[in-house]
Structure formats: C-alpha cells, structure tokens
Motif scaffolding. Structure first.
Motif, PDB file in Angstrom:
ATOM      1  N   GLY A 129      89.988  29.381  11.956  1.00 46.66           N
ATOM      2  CA  GLY A 129      91.216  30.140  12.214  1.00 46.66           C
ATOM      3  C   GLY A 129      90.941  31.579  12.633  1.00 46.66           C
ATOM      4  N   LEU A 130      89.665  31.905  12.917  1.00 46.88           N
ATOM      5  CA  LEU A 130      89.323  33.267  13.347  1.00 46.88           C
ATOM      6  C   LEU A 130      89.493  33.387  14.868  1.00 46.88           C
ATOM      7  CD1 LEU A 130      86.035  33.720  11.276  1.00 46.88           C
ATOM      8  CD2 LEU A 130      88.176  34.987  10.920  1.00 46.88           C
ATOM      9  N   PRO A 131      89.787  34.609  15.347  1.00 46.82           N
ATOM     10  CA  PRO A 131      89.860  34.805  16.803  1.00 46.82           C
ATOM     11  C   PRO A 131      88.476  34.861  17.432  1.00 46.82           C
ATOM     12  CG  PRO A 131      90.243  36.886  15.675  1.00 46.82           C
ATOM     13  CD  PRO A 131      90.084  35.835  14.596  1.00 46.82           C
ATOM     14  N   LEU A 132      88.442  34.717  18.764  1.00 44.49           N
ATOM     15  CA  LEU A 132      87.180  34.725  19.515  1.00 44.49           C
ATOM     16  C   LEU A 132      86.979  36.056  20.233  1.00 44.49           C
ATOM     17  CD1 LEU A 132      87.400  31.349  21.486  1.00 44.49           C
ATOM     18  CD2 LEU A 132      85.544  31.956  19.911  1.00 44.49           C
ATOM     19  N   GLY A 163      92.275  25.675  22.546  1.00 43.34           N
ATOM     20  CA  GLY A 163      93.437  26.481  22.901  1.00 43.34           C
ATOM     21  C   GLY A 163      94.583  25.611  23.345  1.00 43.34           C
ATOM     22  N   GLY A 164      95.500  26.245  24.035  1.00 43.32           N
ATOM     23  CA  GLY A 164      96.593  25.521  24.664  1.00 43.32           C
ATOM     24  C   GLY A 164      97.327  24.598  23.731  1.00 43.32           C
ATOM     25  N   ARG A 194      92.972  32.041  19.453  1.00 43.03           N
ATOM     26  CA  ARG A 194      93.289  33.273  20.157  1.00 43.03           C
ATOM     27  C   ARG A 194      92.013  34.103  20.279  1.00 43.03           C
ATOM     28  NH1 ARG A 194      97.051  36.563  17.449  1.00 43.03           N
ATOM     29  NH2 ARG A 194      97.990  37.144  19.408  1.00 43.03           N
ATOM     30  N   GLY A 195      92.119  35.253  20.909  1.00 41.35           N
ATOM     31  CA  GLY A 195      90.917  36.059  21.028  1.00 41.35           C
ATOM     32  C   GLY A 195      91.103  37.244  21.934  1.00 41.35           C
ATOM     33  N   VAL A 196      89.960  37.789  22.361  1.00 40.02           N
ATOM     34  CA  VAL A 196      89.959  38.925  23.288  1.00 40.02           C
ATOM     35  C   VAL A 196      88.938  38.654  24.381  1.00 40.02           C
ATOM     36  CG1 VAL A 196      88.323  40.203  21.806  1.00 40.02           C
ATOM     37  CG2 VAL A 196      89.665  41.438  23.493  1.00 40.02           C
ATOM     38  N   LEU A 197      89.328  38.948  25.622  1.00 37.92           N
ATOM     39  CA  LEU A 197      88.362  38.975  26.714  1.00 37.92           C
ATOM     40  C   LEU A 197      87.856  40.400  26.748  1.00 37.92           C
ATOM     41  CD1 LEU A 197      90.080  37.047  29.658  1.00 37.92           C
ATOM     42  CD2 LEU A 197      88.367  36.207  28.053  1.00 37.92           C
ATOM     43  N   HIS A 198      86.683  40.623  26.146  1.00 39.35           N
ATOM     44  CA  HIS A 198      86.225  41.994  26.016  1.00 39.35           C
ATOM     45  C   HIS A 198      85.702  42.492  27.355  1.00 39.35           C
ATOM     46  CE1 HIS A 198      82.043  43.404  25.946  1.00 39.35           C
ATOM     47  NE2 HIS A 198      81.720  42.148  25.956  1.00 39.35           N
ATOM     48  N   ALA A 225      96.773  36.012  28.716  1.00 40.71           N
ATOM     49  CA  ALA A 225      97.940  36.299  27.863  1.00 40.71           C
ATOM     50  C   ALA A 225      98.658  35.014  27.477  1.00 40.71           C
ATOM     51  CB  ALA A 225      98.884  37.264  28.577  1.00 40.71           C
ATOM     52  N   SER A 226      98.711  34.056  28.424  1.00 42.48           N
ATOM     53  CA  SER A 226      99.410  32.808  28.120  1.00 42.48           C
ATOM     54  C   SER A 226      98.680  32.009  27.044  1.00 42.48           C
ATOM     55  CB  SER A 226      99.597  31.962  29.387  1.00 42.48           C
ATOM     56  OG  SER A 226      98.377  31.339  29.715  1.00 42.48           O
ATOM     57  N   LEU A 227      97.370  32.267  26.918  1.00 38.34           N
ATOM     58  CA  LEU A 227      96.585  31.593  25.869  1.00 38.34           C
ATOM     59  C   LEU A 227      96.525  32.418  24.587  1.00 38.34           C
ATOM     60  CD1 LEU A 227      93.577  30.215  27.959  1.00 38.34           C
ATOM     61  CD2 LEU A 227      95.215  28.839  26.660  1.00 38.34           C
TER      62      LEU A 227
END
Ligand SMILES: [Zn+2]
Ligand SMILES: [Zn+2]
Length: 271
Positions: free
Chosen positions: A121-124, A150-151, A157-161, A174-176
């Motif tokens: 359940g952690l973000p990526l 996803g989806g 969820r996560g961040v595209l760093h 954002a949609s994901l």
C-alpha cells in the motif's frame, strides 16, 4: 516545503551531511525524503534518517543498479519496506538514456517494485528517462503500472520524480494518481519549462506537483555545476511560482499538501 527526493547518503555529503541537513531545516523545510537506490546502501540510508526525525526513507533498487542486483536483493527490499520510517517503494523505474542495465532487467525489477507497492500500500518513487532516440519511456512505465497494480487493480500511486515528460505524459500520470516531481532542472531552460509547467498547472492544477532536489545532482540556478542540497528547494519553489503565476506561499501550501497525502506524512509540525 518538503524535499521529496534527496540522496543525502551519497559520498558527496560525507564531509558535511549534518550541516547540509541543518541548512535545509534552517531554510524552512518541513521534511526530507531520503531515497534509497540499492540494497547495499540501506545502512547508509538508515544512518541518514537517524540524523533527524523529519527525514523519511524509501527502499528500492534504482534502474541503473538492476543489471548487477541479485534476486535476494528483492527479498531484502521487501523486509526493509517494513521499517517504520519508510514511506515509499523506490527509487525504481526505467532509464533508457544511460542504459547502464539491459531494459529487460530494468522492466523486470520495475514490475517487482510495482507489485511490492501493491502489496504494502506504499506509493512508488519512479525514475523515468527516455532514450536518446526512442519514444517517451513513459509508455512502458504506465503500461507496467497498469499491468501490475495501477488502473484500479490495487490503485498504486506514486511520483514521477524529475518529471521529464510533456502534457500528454502529465495527463496520464495524473489519471493514474501520480504526482510530478519538480526539481532544479526546471531552471535550466525556462523558455521550455515555463510554458509547459504553466499549461500542466492550468489543466491539472498545481496540486499535481511535488518539490524535490534529487541532490547531490541537478542543482537549481544559480548553483548549476555545483552540488545540490535540500536547502535549495526554495529556489525550485520560486521558479515554479513564477512559471505558474501563483505565489511561493501557494506553491508551498499546495505541494506540501500533495506530498503529505501521497507519502502519508502526519501533521504539519515536521514529518
Ligand atoms: Zn532518478
Ligand atoms: Zn534519485
């Protein structure tokens, strides 16, 4: 402000790590997320987190390291994710630019990270860098996130760093449920970055952004060519505010809220 992507464990900070951390909090930061890049560096990441309670950790294997990572490293990674200071899985992702590891290895490790995020359940925390000739790497990133977690499968969820995509990639991220990590690189080519970030903010809202340094790399102007550090995050916030046409205070409020929600950081008094 929160630096959502720091590598204070890097040797570049060996001489003055504690001072760099002190400068960050003196500059008004509320927290720092220290990002791990391999299993071997885990003790160094832990040592960084022990320097201040406002530092959180991630656990992951960077795409550059996937060529030499062993399958057991994933077991150790899964264990490290149980540590109470860990708030995300990563740094993971795909880098077709440097190509330090075969793309098959990178993709296979990225899949495993997405599954771990799903299970915990952690973000990526995702690193995505397109190759010199190829199509945007984001296509493979989004496909694997969808396939593995996803989806709607488990809502990873996560961040595209260090976000390097365009409007299309921002929309899909954002949609994901992904945020876009914004760092010093946005100050390098203001005539390109400015209009793109303004368009993204106009369509998706500035809450899609979180702030980061990726220190010791990618320092914002006027520090380009030198070592980056978390105390420079306000320079990134100032540039983003200018491009998007909102105040620095508003950038801070919105990006802090997004980072706290994504990484589930408690309260407003530190993290
Ligand atoms: Zn990265
Ligand atoms: Zn990084």
């Amino acid at each position: 402000m929160i630096d959502t992507h720091a590598h204070l464990q890097a040797a570049a900070f060996d001489a003055d790590r504690d001072l760099a951390i002190a400068r960050a909090f003196a500059a008004g930061l509320a927290g720092i997320i220290e990002v791990s890049i391999d299993a071997a560096g885990w003790p160094r990441a832990l040592a960084v987190a022990e320097l201040d309670p406002r530092i959180r950790l991630t656990a992951g294997i960077h795409p550059h390291d996937t060529g030499r990572a062993a399958p057991e490293d994933l077991d150790r990674l899964a264990e490290n994710l149980n540590h109470p200071r860990v708030c995300a899985v990563g740094e993971t992702g795909l880098d077709y630019f440097r190509d330090y590891a075969p793309s098959e290895a990178q993709q296979s490790f990225f899949r495993r990270h997405v599954r771990l995020a799903c299970e915990t359940g952690l973000p990526l925390v995702v690193h995505a860098r397109t190759g010199p000739q190829g199509p945007p790497v984001h296509g493979d990133i989004f496909r694997i996130v969808r396939e593995e977690g996803g989806g709607g499968v488990c809502g990873v969820r996560g961040v595209l760093h260090c976000f390097s995509g365009g409007l299309e990639e921002a929309r899909e991220a954002a949609s994901l449920g992904f945020c876009l990590g914004i760092g010093g690189a946005i100050t390098y080519h203001p005539r390109q970055s400015g209009p793109l970030l303004a368009t993204i903010a106009g369509e998706l809202g500035p809450e899609v952004f979180v702030l980061e340094t990726d220190c010791p790399w990618l320092p914002p102007q006027p520090h380009r060519g030198k070592r980056n550090e978390p105390a420079f995050v306000p320079l990134v916030a100032a540039a983003l505010a200018r491009y998007v046409g909102i105040t620095v205070a508003e950038v801070e409020r919105v990006t802090d809220a997004s980072a706290r929600k994504l990484f589930r950081l408690p309260g407003t008094d530190g993290i």
